[in-house]
Enzyme design. Structure first.
Site, PDB file in Angstrom:
ATOM      1  CD  GLU A 300      24.727  -7.048  32.820  1.00 25.77           C
ATOM      2  OE1 GLU A 300      24.923  -7.449  31.725  1.00 25.77           O
ATOM      3  OE2 GLU A 300      25.340  -6.421  33.529  1.00 25.77           O
ATOM      4  CB  CYS A 334      21.813 -13.606  28.270  1.00 25.65           C
ATOM      5  SG  CYS A 334      23.084 -14.589  28.045  1.00 25.65           S
TER       6      CYS A 334
HETATM    7  P1  NAD Z   1      13.342 -14.477  34.873  1.00 29.09           P
HETATM    8  O1  NAD Z   1      13.514 -12.211  34.635  1.00 29.09           O
HETATM    9  O2  NAD Z   1      12.065 -14.655  34.810  1.00 29.09           O
HETATM   10  O3  NAD Z   1      13.971 -14.431  36.915  1.00 29.09           O
HETATM   11  C1  NAD Z   1      15.350 -13.847  37.083  1.00 29.09           C
HETATM   12  C2  NAD Z   1      15.612 -13.863  38.226  1.00 29.09           C
HETATM   13  O4  NAD Z   1      14.530 -12.872  38.918  1.00 29.09           O
HETATM   14  C3  NAD Z   1      14.273 -15.574  38.512  1.00 29.09           C
HETATM   15  O5  NAD Z   1      15.561 -15.581  40.529  1.00 29.09           O
HETATM   16  C4  NAD Z   1      13.715 -15.309  39.607  1.00 29.09           C
HETATM   17  O6  NAD Z   1      12.755 -15.558  40.809  1.00 29.09           O
HETATM   18  C5  NAD Z   1      13.968 -13.538  40.155  1.00 29.09           C
HETATM   19  N1  NAD Z   1      12.123 -12.181  39.932  1.00 29.09           N
HETATM   20  C6  NAD Z   1      11.679 -12.645  39.964  1.00 29.09           C
HETATM   21  N2  NAD Z   1      10.564 -11.755  39.359  1.00 29.09           N
HETATM   22  C7  NAD Z   1      11.037 -10.902  40.820  1.00 29.09           C
HETATM   23  C8  NAD Z   1      11.482  -9.892  41.095  1.00 29.09           C
HETATM   24  N3  NAD Z   1       9.967  -9.153  40.995  1.00 29.09           N
HETATM   25  N4  NAD Z   1      12.316  -9.170  42.411  1.00 29.09           N
HETATM   26  C9  NAD Z   1      12.752 -10.086  42.828  1.00 29.09           C
HETATM   27  N5  NAD Z   1      13.737 -11.232  41.455  1.00 29.09           N
HETATM   28  C10 NAD Z   1      12.423 -11.154  40.757  1.00 29.09           C
HETATM   29  O7  NAD Z   1      14.760 -14.252  33.664  1.00 29.09           O
HETATM   30  P2  NAD Z   1      14.888 -15.888  33.583  1.00 29.09           P
HETATM   31  O8  NAD Z   1      13.238 -16.230  32.677  1.00 29.09           O
HETATM   32  O9  NAD Z   1      15.163 -16.987  35.119  1.00 29.09           O
HETATM   33  O10 NAD Z   1      16.152 -16.544  32.700  1.00 29.09           O
HETATM   34  C11 NAD Z   1      16.042 -15.948  31.332  1.00 29.09           C
HETATM   35  C12 NAD Z   1      16.529 -14.542  30.609  1.00 29.09           C
HETATM   36  O11 NAD Z   1      17.060 -14.054  31.948  1.00 29.09           O
HETATM   37  C13 NAD Z   1      16.560 -13.924  30.059  1.00 29.09           C
HETATM   38  O12 NAD Z   1      15.770 -12.835  29.397  1.00 29.09           O
HETATM   39  C14 NAD Z   1      17.412 -13.606  29.539  1.00 29.09           C
HETATM   40  O13 NAD Z   1      18.878 -13.994  28.503  1.00 29.09           O
HETATM   41  C15 NAD Z   1      18.644 -13.402  30.050  1.00 29.09           C
HETATM   42  N6  NAD Z   1      19.759 -13.951  31.061  1.00 29.09           N
HETATM   43  C16 NAD Z   1      20.917 -12.684  30.548  1.00 29.09           C
HETATM   44  C17 NAD Z   1      22.003 -12.915  30.944  1.00 29.09           C
HETATM   45  C18 NAD Z   1      23.025 -12.064  30.973  1.00 29.09           C
HETATM   46  O14 NAD Z   1      24.578 -11.916  30.955  1.00 29.09           O
HETATM   47  N7  NAD Z   1      22.200 -10.437  30.104  1.00 29.09           N
HETATM   48  C19 NAD Z   1      22.478 -14.244  31.202  1.00 29.09           C
HETATM   49  C20 NAD Z   1      21.167 -15.169  31.445  1.00 29.09           C
HETATM   50  C21 NAD Z   1      20.613 -14.986  31.106  1.00 29.09           C
END
Ligand code: NAD
Length: 531
Positions: A300, A334
């Site tokens: 997501e 989001c």
């Molecule tokens: P992010 O993608 O930076 O990080 C999300 C998670 O992924 C964190 O735990 C991070 O440590 C991990 N991560 C980062 N790089 C990785 C890799 N290479 N391999 C595995 N894991 C890795 O996102 P964020 O800043 O934590 O959250 C904000 C984003 O989340 C926004 O884009 C928002 O729209 C989205 N979001 C989406 C929903 C939905 O339901 N669609 C809900 C909430 C947030």
């Protein structure tokens, strides 16, 4: 493989009756405000504590640490965490694989009962959990309370869903056979949540995993590991066996990446940005030597959500819906409205009213229950301000546009509205993830829908109109996973609004809906000759 005896556990208690959403707390009542202040004081006294990795029930310390800080007071440490590195992937995987051998055969009643106990425990310490969110991610009281209420909802909802799935009957039976379908677990899942719903999303993906019989390596976001540590403590208190959830804060790019790539990882439940989601998708698709399955991904991702305001809309209600959707939790949802698309016949009037509404928003330390707290970290604040500067060039600044004056060290930004942003421009297309709303003028309803659909995302959207015909058209043509009519586009409620988006917003997994647990299970059909 030999069947391992499932351990028997006391206190199986199955909730009776239909699912009901956890009520939100009314903080205008003195009693509730007092409880919240007391919880904030209590949690303030616990800030800075150190938390360990938990692998197979063992507490582990590492040399490298993650400091979780209060975005409203960055010098204040909320929790000091260990940092799992690549060397922790194998131990975590082994612990999860070993726990899987008994957890997979534990009865669904027992697994659901664990979730119900967690929900009960959370209800008892709801204000304290709210307070942790206030400190760790700068949510105001109501936003924190909604995050915890949703976490309780996931306990209650997925517990009932697992029981329902266990009783599925096939309508067609072959003569002389008993034909059945069982939803069995997948294996070890990597659960990788974001920081913005650090309780509900983190817990939701974890609870859906374990109630289905899987075991988990949980890697919380480095911006919000403390609330995840608190949640894992609750799971333990509720009687979760060791190794079912292995708590491993760590860097996404090293530890997270290595868990995703591990050949024994069966599935990845991720919520986060588009960029990371796509990387995970690519890595998961690569077959590693010894890997027995095609990894499943539940991804997501981001949004660029629009609210369309039609010429015949109730303007006051549209202004209120846009303001709440754009600036609730500093626009870091989001589902946040980051684009208002407004009919040219009411455009000026809308902006006039919106400016008045937005300038009433209070910004400051959310411990004092302001409307808006700080944005999550310094990097995010800088990126958002760069978008704002670009916006000042591309459009017309209506309100905000800077850091909040006299805010001290906190990452406080003004709620910012930029009008006359052209379709297809940078601000109109890219997810900003902060308190920035663009307003774009549309010629008519057709044009508004065209602009609304013209991004690569498709998460939430809303339409304000009194026309039945336009409502029908929006239902048919507005291409988003969660569409709202004459209400704000944030605040999806478990059970009523299964949540997940289209296109680059993700795999449309519909969390909090009746299809969600299918993603964490595989169907085993059995045809048994009888008589
Ligand atoms: P992010 O993608 O930076 O990080 C999300 C998670 O992924 C964190 O735990 C991070 O440590 C991990 N991560 C980062 N790089 C990785 C890799 N290479 N391999 C595995 N894991 C890795 O996102 P964020 O800043 O934590 O959250 C904000 C984003 O989340 C926004 O884009 C928002 O729209 C989205 N979001 C989406 C929903 C939905 O339901 N669609 C809900 C909430 C947030």
């Amino acid at each position: 493989m030999a069947t391992v005896e499932a351990p028997t556990r006391p206190h199986i208690r199955l909730h009776q009756g239909a699912f009901v959403n956890e009520p939100l707390t009314d903080f205008s009542k003195d009693e509730n405000a007092r409880k919240m202040r007391e919880a904030i004081d209590k949690v303030r006294g616990q800030l800075g504590r150190e938390y360990e990795l938990i692998i197979g029930g063992k507490r582990i310390k590492t040399q490298d640490k993650i400091k979780s800080i209060n975005p409203a007071k960055p010098s204040q440490i909320v929790g000091l965490h260990q940092k799992a590195g690549k060397e922790h992937v194998e131990p975590a995987m082994n612990a999860a694989l070993s726990a899987f051998e008994s957890w997979r055969y534990t009865s669904v009643e027992e697994r659901a009962s664990l979730l119900f106990r967690v929900g009960d425990l959370l209800r008892e310490c709801k204000f304290e959990f709210n307070a942790w969110l206030v400190f760790e991610v700068s949510k105001n009281w109501a936003e924190a309370d909604a995050d915890i209420a949703e976490t309780i909802d996931f306990c209650e909802y997925y517990g009932r869903e697992a029981l329902r799935l266990s009783k599925v009957k096939l309508d067609v039976q072959m003569p002389g056979e008993r034909d059945s379908l069982f939803y069995i677990p997948l294996g070890v899942g990597a659960v990788i949540p974001p920081w913005n719903f650090p309780s509900a999303i983190m817990a939701g993906m974890t609870l859906a995993s374990i109630v289905s019989g899987n075991t988990v390596i949980l890697k919380p976001s480095s911006d919000s590991p403390t609330i995840a540590a608190k949640f894992v403590e609750l799971l333990e208190e509720a009687g979760m066996p060791d190794g079912v959830v292995n708590f491993c804060p760590g860097a996404g790019a090293s530890f997270g990446n290595a868990v995703v790539a591990h050949p024994k990882t069966r599935y990845i439940a991720f919520t986060g940005s588009r960029e990371v989601g796509l990387d995970i998708n690519k890595s998961a698709a690569t077959h590693a030597p010894g890997q027995l399955w095609i990894k499943r991904t539940i991804l997501e991702m981001g949004g660029k959500d629009a609210i369309v305001v039609d010429a015949d809309a109730d303007l006051d209600s549209a202004v209120e819906g846009v303001a709440q959707s754009a600036f609730g939790f500093q626009g870091q949802k989001c589902s946040a409205c980051s684009r208002a698309i407004v009919d040219e016949r009411i455009y000026d009037k809308f902006l006039e009213k919106l400016k008045v509404r937005v300038e009433k928003i209070t910004v400051g330390d959310p411990a004092e229950n302001t409307n808006m707290g700080a944005v999550i970290n310094e990097g995010s604040m800088k990126t958002i301000l760069e978008y704002v500067e670009q916006g000042k060039k591309d459009g017309r600044l209506i309100s905000g546009g800077n850091r909040t004056p006299n805010a001290g060290e906190g990452y406080f930004l003004q709620p910012t509205v930029i009008a006359d942003i052209p379709p297809k421009s940078k601000l109109e297309q890219e997810e900003i993830f902060g308190p920035v709303l663009t307003v774009t003028k549309s010629r008519n309803f057709d044009h508004a829908l065209e602009i609304a659909n013209d991004t690569e995302f498709g998460l939430t959207g809303a339409v304000y109109t009194k026309s039945k015909e336009k409502i029908s058209r929006a239902i048919r043509e507005f291409h988003v996973g969660n569409l709202y009519i004459n209400r704000k586009c944030t605040g999806a409620t478990v059970g009523a609004h299964p949540f997940g988006g289209f296109n680059m917003s993700g795999t449309d997994s519909k969390s909090g809906g009746p299809d969600y647990l299918y993603l964490f299970t595989q169907g085993k059909a059995v045809g048994e000759k009888i008589g």
